[in-house]
Design an enzyme around this catalytic site. Structure first.
Site, PDB file in Angstrom:
ATOM      1  N   ASN A 159       0.844  -1.106   0.095  1.00  0.00           N
ATOM      2  CA  ASN A 159      -0.084  -0.038   0.071  1.00  0.00           C
ATOM      3  C   ASN A 159       0.775   1.302   0.071  1.00  0.00           C
ATOM      4  OD1 ASN A 159      -2.599  -1.045   0.220  1.00  0.00           O
ATOM      5  ND2 ASN A 159      -2.193  -1.631   2.317  1.00  0.00           N
ATOM      6  N   MET A 209       0.706   4.963   3.530  1.00  0.00           N
ATOM      7  CA  MET A 209       0.203   4.010   4.643  1.00  0.00           C
ATOM      8  C   MET A 209       1.224   3.376   5.523  1.00  0.00           C
ATOM      9  SD  MET A 209      -3.149   3.251   4.177  1.00  0.00           S
ATOM     10  CE  MET A 209      -4.005   1.496   3.797  1.00  0.00           C
ATOM     11  N   HIS A 214      -0.718   3.023   9.408  1.00  0.00           N
ATOM     12  CA  HIS A 214      -1.715   1.953   9.162  1.00  0.00           C
ATOM     13  C   HIS A 214      -1.266   0.538   8.935  1.00  0.00           C
ATOM     14  CE1 HIS A 214      -4.715  -0.224   6.900  1.00  0.00           C
ATOM     15  NE2 HIS A 214      -5.550   0.595   7.204  1.00  0.00           N
ATOM     16  N   ASP A 215      -0.078   0.655   7.951  1.00  0.00           N
ATOM     17  CA  ASP A 215       0.734  -0.695   7.611  1.00  0.00           C
ATOM     18  C   ASP A 215       1.804  -0.910   8.724  1.00  0.00           C
ATOM     19  OD1 ASP A 215      -1.161  -0.798   6.024  1.00  0.00           O
ATOM     20  OD2 ASP A 215      -0.239  -0.705   4.271  1.00  0.00           O
ATOM     21  N   THR A 216       1.950  -0.028   9.318  1.00  0.00           N
ATOM     22  CA  THR A 216       3.291  -0.188  10.475  1.00  0.00           C
ATOM     23  C   THR A 216       2.730  -0.303  11.935  1.00  0.00           C
ATOM     24  OG1 THR A 216       3.480   2.383  10.379  1.00  0.00           O
ATOM     25  CG2 THR A 216       4.965   0.556   9.059  1.00  0.00           C
TER      26      THR A 216
END
Length: 416
Positions: A159, A209, A214-216
């Site tokens: 993302n 992201m 959000h993705d970490t």
């Protein structure tokens, strides 16, 4: 609520607006490359003096509980340089309806992160700004070109940019206007505009992201925030008379109240408030209301209408904010509406009607376009309360709120 005839009339207009939209959820790589080579960013500037600040910078991170953000290395240090808003609440879950709410004062029942194109007769903050020619812009990290309308980019792999974190791209009233589209730009444009002193008076900044957490995780996004803001806070052009807000779209835990870590920085924060905490009840809708109060703009007639104003701005306008008993408040769901997947909220085809004649917290009436569009229709919800609620679904009902006016009169109510 809608009458049958008013619903038919309104939906007919909405269908026409949708039919005129030619965007694609997943444009081809060839289309993207062609647009990258031809579409140029548009960076209008303005200098409309505000009551308490002349520029507002809205920076959002992702999905973090208040206590988790407060325990990071960098965010509390930044908060102490400004004002911590201890009682700031997101609107709902998941992410996209919160971003939508920040631009239009409503979620329209959205309970998902789907690809949405909201009809052009739904007004946004862009329409408010245009009443006084206040320049605005969005800066979206990873956006492949100004005004890209795809669902994500790149379209496969990790993302980076996602449409669901881009408030104004959701609205046909923006995407059908070529100039407005080009005001939605990437981070390269942000630094170009900063260097050339052409930043707008309102900006919404969304990291990718990875950087938004959000993705970490919150440690990663906290470090990014520190690195992003530290140098900017030393830039006089960026900070002079500027109010910078760092907040989150929502909490990461759905079972607790949606109270999110939020603080204000910049040269517009009053000196006597630096390093302090503000316990006033705020929501994402309070930002719209405060922007309207600051620049003398009208209300959208939705949940921004009754939202509390930033406390020192409220004092300047003479408005008295409400105290809200949050012991029975969660703000974890949204009301019914046409953007619902019929999962976390109830699907209903009718678009909620805003109020057209209420006295709103900013004190400047309702946007004329809203009044014209919804003339003769009854407001769907009680938009004059300081938080959204829906008696039909039971969302946020049973919550008490009150205020004591300067004449000593007490106004109170319970959402029911």
């Amino acid at each position: 609520m809608f009458t049958k005839q008013s619903l038919v009339t309104l939906l007919g207009g909405l269908s026409l607006a949708v039919a005129q939209t030619t965007t694609e959820e997943y444009p081809s790589l060839a289309e993207i490359r062609a647009a990258q080579a031809t579409v140029q960013p548009y960076s209008p500037v303005s200098n409309v003096k505000g009551l308490a600040f002349n520029r507002f910078v809205n920076i959002w991170l992702e999905n973090t509980d208040f206590d988790a953000a407060a325990a990071t290395e960098h965010l509390p240090v930044l908060a102490k340089k400004g004002l911590l808003l201890n009682n700031f609440w997101a609107i709902t879950h998941p992410s996209e309806p919160n971003y939508c709410a920040s631009a239009a004062g409503d979620t329209f029942g959205m309970d998902n992160d789907d690809f949405h194109q909201i009809p052009s007769n739904v007004s946004t903050i862009a329409d408010l700004f245009d009443t006084k020619n206040i320049a605005w812009g969005e800066y979206q990290e990873g956006l492949p070109y100004p005004g890209y309308q795809g669902y994500r980019y790149p379209e496969s792999g990790a993302n980076d940019y996602v449409r669901k974190h881009n408030p104004l791209i959701l609205f046909d009233s923006v995407t059908e206007d070529a100039l407005r589209l080009r005001q939605i730009k990437n981070f390269s444009s942000f630094y170009d505009d900063l260097e050339n002193h052409r930043l707008p008076q309102y900006m919404f900044i969304t990291p990718n992201m990875t950087n938004d957490g959000h993705d970490t995780n919150i440690t990663f996004s906290g470090d990014w925030t520190w690195n992003f803001l530290s140098e900017l806070l030393e830039n006089d052009y960026f900070t002079k008379d500027t109010l910078i807000m760092l907040t989150f779209d929502e909490t990461g835990t759905y079972e607790i109240g949606n109270n999110i870590y939020t603080f204000l920085l910049g040269g517009a924060v009053p000196d006597d408030l630096l390093g302090t905490k503000d316990d006033t009840f705020y929501t994402h809708y309070s930002v719209i209301a405060s922007l309207s109060a600051n620049w003398g703009l009208p209300s959208l007639g939705r949940w921004d209408c009754g939202a509390n104003l930033f406390s020192w701005l409220a004092k300047k306008t003479g408005y008295v904010n409400y105290e809200v008993d949050t012991s029975n408040l969660y703000m974890n769901e949204t009301h019914w509406g046409p953007l619902s997947d019929d999962d976390y909220s109830e699907y209903y085809a009718g678009w909620p009607v805003p109020t057209t004649d209420a006295s709103c917290s900013a004190g400047n009436g309702i946007l004329s376009t809203v009044k014209k569009t919804y003339e003769g229709l009854t407001a769907t919800f009680n938009y004059t309360t300081p938080f959204p609620y829906d008696s039909r679904s039971g969302n946020n009902v049973g919550v008490k709120y009150s205020r004591t006016l300067k004449n000593g009169k007490v106004e109170s109510g319970t959402s029911e």
